[in-house]
Design a protein around this motif. Sequence first.
Motif, PDB file in Angstrom:
ATOM      1  N   ASP A  67       0.825  -1.207   0.000  1.00 50.79           N
ATOM      2  CA  ASP A  67       0.000   0.000   0.000  1.00 50.79           C
ATOM      3  C   ASP A  67       0.864   1.263   0.000  1.00 50.79           C
ATOM      4  N   ASP A  68       0.741   2.080  -1.028  1.00 49.48           N
ATOM      5  CA  ASP A  68       1.395   3.396  -1.073  1.00 49.48           C
ATOM      6  C   ASP A  68       2.926   3.340  -1.138  1.00 49.48           C
TER       7      ASP A  68
ATOM      8  N   CYS B  53      -5.968   4.509  -3.495  1.00 42.46           N
ATOM      9  CA  CYS B  53      -6.127   3.082  -3.130  1.00 42.46           C
ATOM     10  C   CYS B  53      -7.300   2.386  -3.815  1.00 42.46           C
TER      11      CYS B  53
ATOM     12  N   HIS C 146       1.745   2.789   3.981  1.00 38.31           N
ATOM     13  CA  HIS C 146       0.634   3.743   4.082  1.00 38.31           C
ATOM     14  C   HIS C 146       0.681   4.408   5.461  1.00 38.31           C
TER      15      HIS C 146
ATOM     16  N   ASP D 183      -0.032  -0.381  -4.996  1.00 35.39           N
ATOM     17  CA  ASP D 183      -1.226   0.161  -5.674  1.00 35.39           C
ATOM     18  C   ASP D 183      -1.008   1.510  -6.357  1.00 35.39           C
ATOM     19  N   HIS D 184       0.025   2.251  -5.962  1.00 38.75           N
ATOM     20  CA  HIS D 184       0.396   3.519  -6.610  1.00 38.75           C
ATOM     21  C   HIS D 184       1.598   4.072  -5.884  1.00 38.75           C
TER      22      HIS D 184
ATOM     23  N   LYS E  91      -0.747  11.006  -2.677  1.00 38.34           N
ATOM     24  CA  LYS E  91      -1.015  10.542  -4.039  1.00 38.34           C
ATOM     25  C   LYS E  91      -1.935  11.528  -4.738  1.00 38.34           C
TER      26      LYS E  91
END
Length: 467
Positions: free
Chosen positions: A38-39, A78, A211, A307-308, A320
């Motif tokens: 995540d992140d 997300c 995250h 995810d990014h 983000k």
Amino acid sequence: MKFLVRFLVVGLGLTAATFLRAANEPVGPPNIVFIAIDDLNDWVGCLGGNPDVKTPHMDRLAERGLLFTNAHCQVPVCMGSRVSVFSGKLASTTGCYEFNAEFHQAPTLANDLPIPLLFKRQGYHTLGGGKLLHSGFQGRLAETFDVQLSPGRNPTPKAMMNWPVKVWDFGPFPERDEEMGDHQLAAEAAEFLGQAQSKPFFLAVGFHRPHVPLHVPKPWFDLYDRDALTLPKAPIEDMDDIPESDITRQKAIAPSHAEVLKSGKWRDLVHAYLACISFVDHCVGMVADAAMEGPNAGNTVLVLWSDHGFHLGEKQHWAKRTLWAESTRAPLIFAGRGIPHGARTDAPVGLVDLYPTLCELAGVPVPEGRDGVSLRPLIDDPTADWDRAVVSTWLPNNHSIVDRDWRYIHYADGGEELYDHRNDADEFTNLASDPRFADVKKRLASWLPKQNVPLLKVPGAKAKKGE
Ligand SMILES: [Ca+2]
Ligand SMILES: [Ca+2]
């Protein structure tokens, strides 16, 4: 007669190829180990996004497999990103652009199955835990996993340690790795992978760090010398050539860079993000080692993705929700059965391509209507021709297009940015108004989605404050 000869030659060729493959590789569908982070931006040793970061496990995984150095999310937030990954479709096809609609809520996905459920219907044993789809597999998707692993939630301290808003707090907490949900989830997955499995399985784990909030045990902070860290490049004049159409400034949820500077905690936040990355790298190592060295190793494909990305001050921005490199670029590594070792490719690919790729690697027919394409040609030959570009979308009609050398951004109101990655990886100089590059813009614009489904509005689906 000519036809018969050709048929025989082709037929014999296939038989020989099949035989050769069978001699070297296990037959039957491969197991899939699917690791979401995540992140996590490109601050991974093997991606070169940060000079200080320590990620020995992800670097080792890249050495064991194929690293995609030019991989991008389709949505820089997300929920939207994960809907795209799990459906193999673009936000402009589904209307799931941010926190507005989860997979099971979207009428545009009423006939689609998330990847693990598709594999379950093909006879796979499915296990999942942690953060995968943002809000979990609800409604008609509740049957996705045969075995529900730990939710992997990480503990938070009772009182804020270093930041007035809880979700953006950071600091050394809790005391031990074993108290972290991410660590518990990794241990559960490693235990399963440590046993020989007789049925093909799809194991999905989603780690929550890095995250925010940026809490991990102290030893991970101690890996870094806070005062010697290199801070991201964030010259204020970088914003001079960004068009007013930039939607980031109209929809900020994270702290602004001005707020961070005012707090005097820029360096501490960078330190905390690095600590969280090294912690999650350790969790990845637990799962990857069990998958690559355990009893199922010879017949397992592992894929790792985030995810990014994440801004830490670049373009005066945090977190983000932008169409720039810090938000869209994401780690993507394949390893295991049939994947080349120590290979890398700068072919532009998207996380939306995971769906058809995993289908093809497992011999599962790709359901019609995917926007992604199978990456199998690049797995078979990482230097193969790849004449494609990747679309990332932030809210309806705002798109970024990336190919091997360029990024082109086209906003809903017509505003544009163009960056030449060959000599401007930081995307400092917007070349969109330079007539010398009109043909480049035209070529990249041809990749803009033809269909732009309006933002789906589903009551109750929205971002948590401060995230
Ligand atoms: Ca995320
Ligand atoms: Ca600039």
